[in-house]
Design an enzyme around this catalytic site. Structure first.
Site, mmCIF file in Angstrom:
data_model
loop_
_atom_site.group_PDB
_atom_site.id
_atom_site.type_symbol
_atom_site.label_atom_id
_atom_site.label_comp_id
_atom_site.label_asym_id
_atom_site.label_seq_id
_atom_site.Cartn_x
_atom_site.Cartn_y
_atom_site.Cartn_z
ATOM 1 N N LYS A 66 0.846 -1.207 0.000
ATOM 2 C CA LYS A 66 0.000 0.000 0.000
ATOM 3 C C LYS A 66 0.874 1.245 0.000
ATOM 4 O O LYS A 66 0.695 2.153 -0.798
ATOM 5 C CB LYS A 66 -0.899 0.045 1.233
ATOM 6 C CG LYS A 66 -2.103 -0.826 1.215
ATOM 7 C CD LYS A 66 -2.934 -0.575 2.459
ATOM 8 C CE LYS A 66 -2.039 -0.742 3.683
ATOM 9 N NZ LYS A 66 -1.482 -2.110 3.816
ATOM 10 N N THR A 98 4.018 1.509 -0.765
ATOM 11 C CA THR A 98 4.795 1.516 -2.019
ATOM 12 C C THR A 98 3.935 2.017 -3.171
ATOM 13 O O THR A 98 4.375 2.821 -3.994
ATOM 14 C CB THR A 98 5.311 0.099 -2.305
ATOM 15 O OG1 THR A 98 6.094 -0.351 -1.191
ATOM 16 C CG2 THR A 98 6.150 0.051 -3.561
ATOM 17 N N ARG A 107 1.825 7.562 6.570
ATOM 18 C CA ARG A 107 2.077 7.575 8.000
ATOM 19 C C ARG A 107 3.565 7.442 8.300
ATOM 20 O O ARG A 107 4.345 6.961 7.469
ATOM 21 C CB ARG A 107 1.320 6.419 8.672
ATOM 22 C CG ARG A 107 -0.175 6.630 8.794
ATOM 23 C CD ARG A 107 -0.826 5.323 9.104
ATOM 24 N NE ARG A 107 -0.606 4.399 8.013
ATOM 25 C CZ ARG A 107 -0.626 3.077 8.142
ATOM 26 N NH1 ARG A 107 -0.900 2.535 9.306
ATOM 27 N NH2 ARG A 107 -0.404 2.305 7.108
ATOM 28 N N LYS A 164 8.188 -6.681 10.298
ATOM 29 C CA LYS A 164 7.758 -6.173 9.003
ATOM 30 C C LYS A 164 8.771 -5.271 8.319
ATOM 31 O O LYS A 164 8.768 -5.110 7.118
ATOM 32 C CB LYS A 164 6.438 -5.412 9.192
ATOM 33 C CG LYS A 164 5.726 -5.151 7.911
ATOM 34 C CD LYS A 164 4.301 -4.736 8.137
ATOM 35 C CE LYS A 164 3.725 -4.331 6.833
ATOM 36 N NZ LYS A 164 4.391 -3.136 6.321
ATOM 37 N N ALA A 213 -3.580 0.075 11.974
ATOM 38 C CA ALA A 213 -4.998 -0.074 11.636
ATOM 39 C C ALA A 213 -5.618 -1.313 12.249
ATOM 40 O O ALA A 213 -6.807 -1.569 12.048
ATOM 41 C CB ALA A 213 -5.166 -0.121 10.124
ATOM 42 N N PHE A 216 -3.195 -1.899 6.697
ATOM 43 C CA PHE A 216 -3.665 -3.268 6.507
ATOM 44 C C PHE A 216 -4.723 -3.368 5.407
ATOM 45 O O PHE A 216 -4.688 -2.615 4.427
ATOM 46 C CB PHE A 216 -4.151 -3.847 7.847
ATOM 47 C CG PHE A 216 -3.046 -4.017 8.833
ATOM 48 C CD1 PHE A 216 -3.133 -3.485 10.112
ATOM 49 C CD2 PHE A 216 -1.873 -4.687 8.476
ATOM 50 C CE1 PHE A 216 -2.079 -3.618 11.024
ATOM 51 C CE2 PHE A 216 -0.826 -4.833 9.385
ATOM 52 C CZ PHE A 216 -0.940 -4.288 10.656
ATOM 53 N N PHE A 273 5.135 -8.503 -8.504
ATOM 54 C CA PHE A 273 6.335 -9.058 -7.874
ATOM 55 C C PHE A 273 7.076 -9.883 -8.929
ATOM 56 O O PHE A 273 6.455 -10.437 -9.848
ATOM 57 C CB PHE A 273 5.962 -9.954 -6.689
ATOM 58 C CG PHE A 273 5.727 -9.190 -5.415
ATOM 59 C CD1 PHE A 273 4.658 -8.315 -5.297
ATOM 60 C CD2 PHE A 273 6.592 -9.317 -4.328
ATOM 61 C CE1 PHE A 273 4.436 -7.603 -4.130
ATOM 62 C CE2 PHE A 273 6.376 -8.610 -3.148
ATOM 63 C CZ PHE A 273 5.292 -7.750 -3.058
ATOM 64 N N TRP A 278 7.318 -0.720 -8.252
ATOM 65 C CA TRP A 278 8.411 -1.136 -7.349
ATOM 66 C C TRP A 278 9.709 -1.273 -8.137
ATOM 67 O O TRP A 278 10.763 -0.794 -7.720
ATOM 68 C CB TRP A 278 8.042 -2.454 -6.679
ATOM 69 C CG TRP A 278 9.100 -2.989 -5.747
ATOM 70 C CD1 TRP A 278 9.293 -2.636 -4.434
ATOM 71 C CD2 TRP A 278 10.118 -3.938 -6.071
ATOM 72 N NE1 TRP A 278 10.375 -3.321 -3.922
ATOM 73 C CE2 TRP A 278 10.906 -4.121 -4.902
ATOM 74 C CE3 TRP A 278 10.452 -4.649 -7.220
ATOM 75 C CZ2 TRP A 278 11.982 -5.004 -4.855
ATOM 76 C CZ3 TRP A 278 11.530 -5.533 -7.175
ATOM 77 C CH2 TRP A 278 12.288 -5.688 -6.004
#
Ligand code: ADP
Ligand code: XPO
Ligand code: MG
Length: 559
Positions: A74, A76, A97, A108, A276, A304, A384, A412
């Site tokens: 999210k 990214t 955030r 994480k 969240a 999340f 990915f 990405w």
């Protein structure tokens, strides 16, 4: 498999512009920026207040499906989409955030985006940044100290020592501090009582900073914090302890949004950091509202999956701040869809179209849920390296059946060049005027019914259970005048249910509310379900073991 340059190497190689230049692009004169080095600055309250008459830009939310423990991109994608909008000639900025040290040194990792879609300087942003979290921790713990101090010096407010609800916080994962007994060691240390620590991002002070409109509102909300109850069960407020003024002093600078830039030198506000699952999971109102005055498109995130962050973004942040979102992007990844289709975490790299298609039920539920808020949706497939063409096509085919569009995004790996198609689609949606935002329940609905509405309409639960004590507590808060507050569901991020192992799109499950907490300052009621933790623990091998300084004094291992 090609070697992948790490996030920190990409970030360190970035050619950053002086932060005054980034501010100038937004019309922020240098005298309205308080620099923290050459690449970070806080925006002055005077400048922010002077923007109020300007028209708002378009507001785009980035949310996601239920994630794997690593997260599905999210932040990214928020960064990538902001860069993509600027690439196609739109005046756009992002609001994300601030990262917490807890996950950064735990499981994480950082929260500054990834690959070629990051905000920089990522090391500073992921570590101490401009000190906001330390200020929030200090303000929270000052209040805690003043409670015990008041009891020590005679307890004039008649606080029931068994009913102190205000805990302490620390911005680090430490299970050993979840439940403690304070004031041991004899008379000079005060009256022993049970307490404990939550992680700073779960603090009500964090939520207040993120929801307050200005310093005056901040101080008012701080004063409204309920810290304890008397033996007659009447609440004791922070203002009764005269703590609100000093807390506001500690938070004065933290209240100002932080300006940084993306790898492509586009402006970004990074401000506020609630999770969240245990809080409302959105960056600050003040940053979002300011950004809407400075840019034509503002892209922001909510933590999340859409069952948590997006629901709270809509039902808490937008409702209370009068925000009207124009479009939503749901980030989906092949790996998370396969996990939602029952594939074990270690097997996610292997092609499995059948499992992926099963897992698409999770995506379909989130698309339908976001639409319930009257907000148009597009799906961003965050590509990915391990994704196969067959898997990507299966997602596109599934989403097409929903009457929506899934766009493959390569930000990405490629930065803004990899997300132009999504940028154009978001512009089309935002300009279409089709958004008709409405929260999922009205203010005047009873608190228990609000919990049941979220559980039924968003989680597809069959039943909500709560003890008589919980139901009575909600009734008491309604009698005390808190019945119009929204609810903030504390639930696992891995499932629509309260069972983290129940993936996909479960129907008819039971949501057990085991505890409710009144955040009278933040202005919501927290409903804690299942075994959610407000102080996470470290994993067997924390990321901290791999975060070091190299021979040149540079940080390695931050990701
Ligand atoms: N397309 C991608 N390919 C590889 N890694 C990615 C990709 N997108 C995100 N990541 C990595 O996954 C992790 C989670 O990304 P993040 O944007 O923080 O997710 P969220 O905000 O949803 O939690 C980060 O380490 C990020 O670098
Ligand atoms: O609140 C959680 O945020 P992420 O989903 O970005 O980790
Ligand atoms: Mg994130």
């Amino acid at each position: 498999m090609p070697t992948v340059t790490s996030d920190i190497e990409i970030a360190r190689a970035a050619t950053k512009k002086p932060i005054f230049e980034i501010g100038a692009r937004l019309g922020i004169a240098s005298e309205n920026l308080v620099p923290y080095g050459h690449d970070k600055a806080k925006v002055s309250a005077e400048f922010i207040n002077a923007q109020s008459k300007k028209p708002d830009g378009k507001l785009i939310l980035v949310t996601a499906i239920n994630p794997t423990p690593a997260g599905e991109g999210k932040t990214t994608t928020t960064v990538g989409l902001g860069d993509g909008l600027n690439r196609i000639g739109k005046k756009a900025m992002i609001c994300v955030r601030e990262p917490s040290l807890g996950p950064c040194f735990g499981v994480k990792g950082g929260a500054a985006g990834g690959g070629h879609a990051q905000v920089v300087p990522m090391e500073d942003i992921n570590l101490h940044f401009t000190g906001d979290f330390h200020a929030i921790t200090s303000a929270h713990n000052l209040l805690a100290a003043m409670i015990d101090n008041h009891i020590y010096w005679g307890n004039e407010l008649n606080i029931d020592v068994r009913r102190v609800t205000w805990r302490r916080v620390m911005d680090m994962n430490d299970r050993a501090l979840r439940e403690i007994v304070g004031s041991l060691g004899g008379v000079s240390n005060g009256f022993p009582r049970e307490g404990g620590f939550d992680i700073t991002v779960a603090s009500e002070v964090m939520a207040i900073l993120c929801l307050a409109s200005d310093l005056e509102d901040l101080e008012r909300r701080l004063g409204n914090i309920i810290v304890a109850y008397r033996t007659d069960k009447t609440p004791v407020f922070a203002r009764d302890l005269k703590a609100d003024g000093a807390m506001a002093v500690l938070l004065k600078d933290a209240m100002q949004p932080n300006l940084v830039q993306t790898l492509e030198n586009n402006p970004a506000f990074v401000h506020g950091g609630p999770f969240a699952n245990i809080a409302h999971g959105c960056n600050s109102v003040i940053a979002t509202k300011t950004a809407l005055k400075l840019a034509d498109y503002v892209v922001t995130e909510a933590g999340f999956g859409a069952d948590l962050g997006a629901e709270k973004f809509f039902d808490i942040k937008c409702r209370k701040a009068g925000l009207k979102p124009d479009a939503a992007v749901i980030v989906a990844t092949v790996r998370a869809l396969k996990m939602n289709g029952g594939v074990a975490k270690d097997d996610l790299g292997r092609e499995d179209v059948e499992a992926l298609t099963r897992g698409c039920s999770n995506l379909g539920r989130h698309v339908a849920n976001v639409r319930k808020f009257g907000v148009p949706v597009v799906v961003a497939i965050n590509h990915f390296i391990s994704d196969t063409d067959a898997e990507v096509q299966a997602v596109k085919d599934y989403v097409a059946h929903l009457g929506a569009e899934a766009i493959l995004c390569r930000h990405w790996a490629e930065g803004s060049a990899g997300i132009e198609e999504l940028a154009w689609k978001v512009v089309e949606m935002a300009q279409s005027g089709t958004a008709k935002f409405e929260p999922i329940y009205p203010d005047d609905m009873p608190l228990m019914e609000k919990i049941e509405a979220v559980a039924a309409k968003i989680y597809h639960a069959g039943e909500v259970t709560a003890t008589k004590a919980v139901r009575d507590q909600l009734k008491v808060w309604e009698e005390q005048g808190y019945g119009d507050l929204p609810v903030c569901m504390a639930k696992t991020q891995y499932s629509f249910s309260t069972d983290p192992a129940l993936r996909g799109a479960p129907e008819g499950h039971v949501v057990q509310v085991r505890e409710v907490r009144l955040s009278a300052g933040a202005g919501f009621v927290v409903a804690i379900t299942g075994e959610i933790m407000t102080m996470p623990g470290l994993p067997r091998s924390p990321a901290a073991e791999r975060i070091v300084l190299n021979d040149q004094g540079y940080i390695e291992g931050l990701f």
